[in-house]
Design a protein around this motif. Structure first.
Motif, mmCIF file in Angstrom:
data_model
loop_
_atom_site.group_PDB
_atom_site.id
_atom_site.type_symbol
_atom_site.label_atom_id
_atom_site.label_comp_id
_atom_site.label_asym_id
_atom_site.label_seq_id
_atom_site.Cartn_x
_atom_site.Cartn_y
_atom_site.Cartn_z
ATOM 1 N N GLU A 1 55.498 46.919 83.613
ATOM 2 C CA GLU A 1 54.433 47.926 83.757
ATOM 3 C C GLU A 1 55.021 49.270 84.173
ATOM 4 O OE1 GLU A 1 50.707 47.260 86.016
ATOM 5 O OE2 GLU A 1 51.396 45.180 86.098
ATOM 6 N N ALA A 2 55.985 49.229 85.099
ATOM 7 C CA ALA A 2 56.591 50.491 85.560
ATOM 8 C C ALA A 2 57.314 51.180 84.405
ATOM 9 C CB ALA A 2 57.551 50.223 86.719
ATOM 10 N N ALA A 3 57.989 50.382 83.573
ATOM 11 C CA ALA A 3 58.735 50.960 82.446
ATOM 12 C C ALA A 3 57.794 51.591 81.423
ATOM 13 C CB ALA A 3 59.599 49.891 81.799
ATOM 14 N N ALA A 4 56.510 51.192 81.473
ATOM 15 C CA ALA A 4 55.532 51.751 80.527
ATOM 16 C C ALA A 4 54.712 52.883 81.162
ATOM 17 C CB ALA A 4 54.601 50.639 80.049
ATOM 18 N N ARG A 5 55.056 53.300 82.365
ATOM 19 C CA ARG A 5 54.320 54.409 83.007
ATOM 20 C C ARG A 5 54.416 55.657 82.127
ATOM 21 N NH1 ARG A 5 53.639 54.559 88.667
ATOM 22 N NH2 ARG A 5 53.288 56.737 88.183
ATOM 23 N N PRO A 6 53.384 56.509 82.169
ATOM 24 C CA PRO A 6 53.471 57.751 81.378
ATOM 25 C C PRO A 6 54.655 58.634 81.807
ATOM 26 C CG PRO A 6 51.263 57.485 82.361
ATOM 27 C CD PRO A 6 52.097 56.355 82.862
ATOM 28 N N ASP A 7 55.086 58.518 83.081
ATOM 29 C CA ASP A 7 56.202 59.365 83.540
ATOM 30 C C ASP A 7 57.534 58.612 83.564
ATOM 31 O OD1 ASP A 7 55.873 57.696 85.718
ATOM 32 O OD2 ASP A 7 55.042 59.245 87.024
ATOM 33 N N ALA A 8 57.583 57.465 82.844
ATOM 34 C CA ALA A 8 58.823 56.657 82.862
ATOM 35 C C ALA A 8 60.019 57.443 82.330
ATOM 36 C CB ALA A 8 58.624 55.373 82.056
ATOM 37 N N ASP A 9 59.766 58.336 81.356
ATOM 38 C CA ASP A 9 60.869 59.131 80.801
ATOM 39 C C ASP A 9 61.468 60.070 81.840
ATOM 40 O OD1 ASP A 9 60.496 57.976 78.441
ATOM 41 O OD2 ASP A 9 59.664 59.732 77.409
ATOM 42 N N ARG A 10 60.592 60.676 82.642
ATOM 43 C CA ARG A 10 61.090 61.603 83.669
ATOM 44 C C ARG A 10 61.972 60.856 84.680
ATOM 45 N NH1 ARG A 10 56.667 64.762 86.654
ATOM 46 N NH2 ARG A 10 58.240 66.387 86.892
ATOM 47 N N ARG A 11 61.628 59.595 84.908
ATOM 48 C CA ARG A 11 62.409 58.783 85.855
ATOM 49 C C ARG A 11 63.633 58.167 85.178
ATOM 50 N NH1 ARG A 11 58.407 57.276 90.092
ATOM 51 N NH2 ARG A 11 56.384 57.953 89.319
ATOM 52 N N GLU A 12 63.698 58.307 83.840
ATOM 53 C CA GLU A 12 64.776 57.692 83.044
ATOM 54 C C GLU A 12 64.843 56.182 83.282
ATOM 55 O OE1 GLU A 12 68.406 60.156 82.670
ATOM 56 O OE2 GLU A 12 67.402 61.499 84.080
ATOM 57 N N PHE A 13 63.664 55.548 83.138
ATOM 58 C CA PHE A 13 63.542 54.100 83.302
ATOM 59 C C PHE A 13 63.925 53.375 82.020
ATOM 60 C CE2 PHE A 13 59.897 53.716 86.709
ATOM 61 C CZ PHE A 13 60.831 53.897 87.710
ATOM 62 N N GLU A 14 64.575 52.247 82.173
ATOM 63 C CA GLU A 14 64.801 51.357 81.031
ATOM 64 C C GLU A 14 64.733 49.916 81.542
ATOM 65 O OE1 GLU A 14 68.277 50.173 77.819
ATOM 66 O OE2 GLU A 14 68.550 51.957 79.039
ATOM 67 N N GLU B 1 71.458 35.308 90.680
ATOM 68 C CA GLU B 1 70.199 34.857 90.076
ATOM 69 C C GLU B 1 69.187 35.982 90.048
ATOM 70 O OE1 GLU B 1 69.401 31.669 89.018
ATOM 71 O OE2 GLU B 1 71.585 31.398 89.184
ATOM 72 N N PHE B 2 68.716 36.330 88.868
ATOM 73 C CA PHE B 2 67.600 37.281 88.734
ATOM 74 C C PHE B 2 67.073 37.189 87.313
ATOM 75 C CE2 PHE B 2 71.703 39.341 88.331
ATOM 76 C CZ PHE B 2 71.643 39.885 87.054
ATOM 77 N N ALA B 3 65.841 37.711 87.125
ATOM 78 C CA ALA B 3 65.186 37.541 85.824
ATOM 79 C C ALA B 3 65.347 38.765 84.921
ATOM 80 C CB ALA B 3 63.693 37.275 86.061
ATOM 81 N N GLY B 4 65.732 39.882 85.488
ATOM 82 C CA GLY B 4 65.877 41.124 84.731
ATOM 83 C C GLY B 4 65.840 42.279 85.705
ATOM 84 N N GLY B 5 65.857 43.488 85.186
ATOM 85 C CA GLY B 5 65.883 44.624 86.105
ATOM 86 C C GLY B 5 65.404 45.906 85.448
ATOM 87 N N LEU B 6 65.097 46.861 86.298
ATOM 88 C CA LEU B 6 64.676 48.182 85.829
ATOM 89 C C LEU B 6 65.801 49.164 86.162
ATOM 90 C CD1 LEU B 6 62.262 49.795 84.624
ATOM 91 C CD2 LEU B 6 61.565 50.269 86.978
ATOM 92 N N PHE B 7 66.399 49.716 85.121
ATOM 93 C CA PHE B 7 67.485 50.686 85.289
ATOM 94 C C PHE B 7 66.835 52.052 85.440
ATOM 95 C CE2 PHE B 7 71.425 52.539 82.876
ATOM 96 C CZ PHE B 7 71.995 52.915 84.074
ATOM 97 N N CYS B 8 67.186 52.781 86.481
ATOM 98 C CA CYS B 8 66.694 54.152 86.647
ATOM 99 C C CYS B 8 67.908 55.065 86.642
ATOM 100 C CB CYS B 8 65.912 54.287 87.953
ATOM 101 S SG CYS B 8 65.434 56.003 88.280
ATOM 102 N N ARG B 9 68.099 55.747 85.532
ATOM 103 C CA ARG B 9 69.288 56.592 85.401
ATOM 104 C C ARG B 9 69.202 57.847 86.271
ATOM 105 N NH1 ARG B 9 68.988 54.603 80.231
ATOM 106 N NH2 ARG B 9 70.897 53.650 79.465
#
Ligand SMILES: Cc1cc2nc3c(=O)[nH]c(=O)nc-3n(C[C@H](O)[C@H](O)[C@H](O)COP(=O)(O)OP(=O)(O)OC[C@H]3O[C@@H](n4cnc5c(N)ncnc54)[C@H](O)[C@@H]3O)c2cc1C
Length: 374
Positions: free
Chosen positions: A103-116, A133-141
């Motif tokens: 959901e965070a990666a789909a925020r309208p401002d995700a590009d400004r945060r450089e989320f992937e 152990e982890f299921a995935g992650g949100l990269f914030c450049r």
């Protein structure tokens, strides 16, 4: 204000020092007083995270992004800051956390945060040291790192010379129009006073802060001996999704309860590898005063276990533990403070008080100082 303006800054933390930087950019003469022999407050006790990822949409994100630009610019000029555009990865340990990251990666401002959004293999490609152990992650450049123990002397070195005077071991005890007095009785004449007392809510700023609107928060931290391997990004665990406003999305309500130790200490794992390889690990949050004067080992056990679960290896021996206190605009009463992100007020003619940036103070300090002078 004329360019012959002389500014006295009380407080040698990052807010006071960034005010010195911005005042010099305006061509003002600066005298900066610090009550300790060297600043030893929140500004040297923090992670050094220039943290964009978790910021609230709107003015808070804009302030953090402006600050991130200023840090990058300063980092290029002042290598001693240790500025690194390392980015961060926030790791999900289960499906509910992963769904919230989506959901965070789909925020309208995700590009400004450089989320992937990254799956497990994607996370390991970005940060090979993550073998746990982890299921995935949100990269914030957009996130970055500085070295908190180096930042203040490095900035002062950058300012050294004509027009800047650093006076440590001087506590400002009195303010009158156009002058302050320090505890030795010396008067310092000026056109403008900027008070950046950090979490010192008594003392010279006490009578203004007593009107309310700010509170203090205590955090526990630790630092290990160097880890031989490089951890390429800053790290946060899924507990951070419970605290940062950027993740205040529908999926937050579906998160499972935190581990009991994390809930008790209001803990989240944040981990930053220092320039020397050591790991700065935290944090906890204590809001009720009087704060403990000792360190709670249960919280450290929890944070160590979380770090080891994500890295998949034991962390090196802990070399240092400490607690730090920051000043924060009380979220329940932003109107009293006059500003929801931090406190700035002209408490007397020509006397500006700036504090209360909370857990975003290291990040936002250059942009806050810029707002004072430009
Ligand atoms: C453990 C911890 C981790 C954190 N991590 C991060 C992070 O990673 N990223 C982030 O963005 N923020 C972080 N923060 C928040 C950030 O560190 C603070 O918001 C910021 O450092 C506040 O800076 P300051 O200059 O206002 O306060 P301080 O650093 O407390 O400095 C205030 C200074 O003023 C001096 N002073 C007070 N009164 C007087 C007086 N009368 N005369 C002269 N000097 C005086 C004090 O001695 C002190 O040195 C963290 C905070 C803590 C405690």
């Amino acid at each position: 204000m004329a360019s012959a303006t002389r500014v006295v800054i009380a407080g040698g933390g990052v807010l006071g020092t960034m005010h010195a930087v911005m005042a010099r950019r305006r061509g003002f003469e600066v005298v900066q007083l610090e009550r300790e022999a060297e600043a030893r407050g929140a500004s040297v006790r923090n992670f050094g995270l220039v943290w964009v990822s978790g910021r609230k949409a709107g003015p808070e994100l804009s302030l953090a992004l402006r600050a991130r630009e200023l840090w990058a610019e300063l980092g290029a000029r002042v290598p001693g800051l240790g500025f690194r555009a390392a980015g961060s990865v926030t790791l999900a340990s289960g499906d509910a956390e992963l769904a919230l990251l989506k959901e965070a990666a789909a925020r309208p401002d995700a590009d400004r945060r450089e989320f992937e959004l990254l799956d497990m293999a994607g996370v390991r490609a970005v940060n090979p040291a993550l073998r746990g152990e982890f299921a995935g992650g949100l990269f914030c450049r957009a996130d970055a790192i500085v070295e908190p123990r180096q930042v203040l002397p490095a900035l002062r070195g950058h300012l050294a010379g004509d027009g800047y005077e650093w006076l440590p071991g001087r506590e400002v005890t009195e303010i009158v129009p156009n002058a302050v007095r320090d505890h030795t009785g010396t008067w310092h004449q000026c056109d403008l006073v900027v008070l950046c007392p950090g979490a010192a809510h008594t003392g010279v700023a006490g009578r203004y802060l007593a009107r309310g609107g700010v509170r203090r928060v205590r955090l526990q931290m630790m630092q290990t001996e160097p880890l031989a391997e490089r951890i390429t990004t800053a790290l946060a665990d899924g507990d951070s999704l419970r605290y940062y406003p950027a993740y205040d999305l529908p999926g937050r309500d579906r998160l499972p309860p935190q581990a009991a130790a994390a809930e008790r200490a209001r803990a989240q794992l944040l981990l930053v590898q220092r320039a020397d390889g050591g790991l700065t690990i935290g944090d906890t949050h204590e809001y009720a005063e009087p704060f403990g004067f000792d360190l709670d080992e249960d919280a450290y056990d929890h944070l160590r276990a979380r770090a080891e679960a994500l890295l998949g290896v034991p962390i090196p021996r802990v070399r240092r533990r400490w607690a730090g206190v920051y000043s924060e605009v009380a979220p329940e009463n932003p109107a009293v403070a006059g500003h929801a992100l931090y406190h700035r007020s002209e408490v007397e003619p020509g006397v500006v008080l700036v504090t209360g940036p909370g857990g975003r103070g290291m990040t936002c300090s250059p942009a806050i100082a810029e707002e004072t002078f430009f």
